[in-house]
Design an enzyme around this catalytic site. Sequence first.
Site, PDB file in Angstrom:
ATOM      1  N   ASP A  16       0.829  -1.203   0.000  1.00  0.00           N
ATOM      2  CA  ASP A  16       0.000   0.000   0.000  1.00  0.00           C
ATOM      3  C   ASP A  16       0.869   1.262   0.000  1.00  0.00           C
ATOM      4  OD1 ASP A  16      -2.348   1.457   0.036  1.00  0.00           O
ATOM      5  OD2 ASP A  16      -2.526   1.425   2.215  1.00  0.00           O
ATOM      6  N   HIS A  33       3.468   3.490  -8.930  1.00  0.00           N
ATOM      7  CA  HIS A  33       3.370   2.063  -9.230  1.00  0.00           C
ATOM      8  C   HIS A  33       4.675   1.548  -9.834  1.00  0.00           C
ATOM      9  CE1 HIS A  33      -0.770   2.182  -8.151  1.00  0.00           C
ATOM     10  NE2 HIS A  33      -1.145   2.927  -9.172  1.00  0.00           N
ATOM     11  N   LEU A 127      11.652 -20.279  -4.175  1.00  0.00           N
ATOM     12  CA  LEU A 127      10.576 -19.443  -3.659  1.00  0.00           C
ATOM     13  C   LEU A 127       9.329 -19.536  -4.533  1.00  0.00           C
ATOM     14  CD1 LEU A 127       9.560 -17.093  -1.772  1.00  0.00           C
ATOM     15  CD2 LEU A 127      10.510 -15.531  -3.493  1.00  0.00           C
TER      16      LEU A 127
END
Length: 236
Positions: A16, A33, A127
């Site tokens: 956020d 962004h 991962l």
Amino acid sequence: MEVKNDLPHHIAIIMDGNGRWANARGLPRGEGHRAGAESVREAVETCRQLGVGYLTLYAFSSENWNRPKKEIDSLMKLLERFLRDKLPEMLKQNVRLHAIGRLNMLPASCRKEIDQAIEKTRDNTGLNLILALSYGSREEITDAARRLAAKAVAGEIEPSDIDPSMIDNHLYTAGIPDPDLLIRTSGELRISNFLLWQISYSEIVISPKNWPDFRNADLRAAVDEYARRHRRFGTV
């Protein structure tokens, strides 16, 4: 039962503050962004270095479809470019990509990049990177309920057979362990319709930093905070 924490096996992050980061600098929201994409890269690399098994990133919520079309289009193009540019790196670093959410709502070009990246990394054993896209937890639980209801109507299951384990197996995250640690950036103190079922007993760390400023040291600090806690599963 009380359990001493060590390294979280699964970290989930509500990323956020991209817009606020841009606004504070007099920049268009799109620049926030783009700056946040670098924090994504660092988070993946840090988790890989630490040996974390799963990293789930809240990349685009079901509510985000209500944003201006120009911003949505920019986000979708950024996602496509990120997947295209980072695929060689994911392959090199043994990262396996997953995506959860109502992916059918994404643009066809975006779905194509996601599908290709998922397919090309499916044999990787390092991962597990999970992108929550067009994702909302209430929608996820609703979709699971619909699938279970359809099976009940078809006579495949009895309603009395439905238990938490069966619901688990019909969520988007079926087969993925619940998050041990949930991190939210930008100082906001809410869950925002993210993994409501799965974070029932997750430890939560809130960072005051906006996502583009959340880097390697911040993620490691959150992991250290997690390790200092004692998890309590319904006990005093």
